[in-house]
Design an enzyme around this catalytic site. Structure first.
Site, PDB file in Angstrom:
ATOM      1  N   PRO A   1       0.834  -1.210   0.000  1.00 34.34           N
ATOM      2  CA  PRO A   1       0.000   0.000   0.000  1.00 34.34           C
ATOM      3  C   PRO A   1       0.863   1.252   0.000  1.00 34.34           C
ATOM      4  CG  PRO A   1      -0.792  -1.594   1.597  1.00 34.34           C
ATOM      5  CD  PRO A   1       0.528  -2.101   1.113  1.00 34.34           C
ATOM      6  N   GLU A   2       0.572   2.163  -0.925  1.00 35.20           N
ATOM      7  CA  GLU A   2       1.323   3.417  -1.012  1.00 35.20           C
ATOM      8  C   GLU A   2       0.476   4.558  -0.443  1.00 35.20           C
ATOM      9  OE1 GLU A   2       4.371   3.658  -1.777  1.00 35.20           O
ATOM     10  OE2 GLU A   2       4.830   1.765  -2.727  1.00 35.20           O
TER      11      GLU A   2
END
Length: 271
Positions: free
Chosen positions: A2-3
């Protein structure tokens, strides 16, 4: 992994359900995450009210009044709001029950995430103190980026992915922003002009804003707080499109390996 857009999407999804809610119980089923979950975490949180949920880089920060809960989703973590009667899944490591009757569960198969606690200003925590500016903030601007690139031989894409320079510009978003700015990912950072830095700041903001609005990039392990997948991947311009026609000029997109990560660019549109 997840960014920033995925984490911000999660924050926006859970914040309305957590802010103002009192924590009734905390259960830690697996404390062995990237850093051990503090043994006294249930005692510290139980009975306290969550004031707000904010984000710094890829860290979620829950203001509990006399301290801050720091959550990182690691490589494959996700947060879900569920009814307490919902059957537990393998890798549901931490559960926080609320006075609303719902509970927040951290699911992390690879255990690279973190659930930590600090009574100090979270910005001074060892994990956050040396982070660069937020890419959507006023601090990340043309002058700052240009100054940070001077005399730097490192490739501009790797420079952007350095969290001490700017946070949250991960591999996918860096490739997309560089394409829109017309800059090749392998260009030495120090060779960028001030005008190119200005253009790049603008495209980074554009790409991240689009991704946040669309729910993040579709990655195998990422799910939003309700369990549904993000779908920014449907709108990628160059990332993962090796050999396919550039959407602007129809030149085949090329792939470049930088620091064991794949970069994608158009050899005609990017210089």
């Amino acid at each position: 992994m997840p960014e920033l857009p995925e984490v911000e999407t999660t924050r926006r999804g859970i914040e309305p359900h957590l802010a103002g809610r009192r924590i009734t119980t905390v259960t830690v089923r697996e404390p062995r995450l990237r850093w051990p979950v503090p043994g006294d975490l249930p005692a510290r949180l139980t009975g306290h009210t969550i004031r707000a949920i904010s984000r710094r880089a890829k860290y979620l920060l829950a203001d509990i009044g006399d301290g801050t809960l720091i959550i990182h989703l690691g490589m494959s973590g996700s947060l879900r709001l569920v009814d307490p009667a919902t059957p537990l899944r393998p890798h549901d490591h931490v559960e926080i029950r609320l006075d609303s009757g719902r509970c927040l569960r951290l699911h992390d198969p690879r255990r690279f995430g973190a659930v930590l606690w600090t009574r100090d200003d979270p910005s001074t925590h060892a994990l956050l103190a040396r982070l660069g500016p937020e890419p959507l903030s006023d601090a990340f601007n043309e002058a700052y980026l240009h100054r940070s690139t001077r005399r730097r031989r490192v490739a501009i894409k790797q420079h952007l992915m350095n969290s001490h320079v700017v946070v949250g510009v991960g591999n996918i978003y860096a490739s997309e922003a560089l394409f829109l700015a017309g800059i090749r990912p392998g260009r030495a950072a120090g060779r960028l002009t001030r005008a190119e830095c200005a253009r790049l700041v603008q495209t980074i903001r554009q790409v991240l804003t689009e991704a946040i609005e669309q729910g993040g990039t579709t990655l195998r392990d990422f799910v939003r707080e309700d369990g549904s997948h993000g779908y920014f991947g449907q709108h990628l311009r160059v990332y993962g499109r090796t050999g396919q026609a550039c959407l602007t000029c129809e030149t085949p997109v090329k792939q470049l390996i930088q620091g064991n990560r794949s970069s994608y660019y158009c050899p005609a549109c990017q210089r």
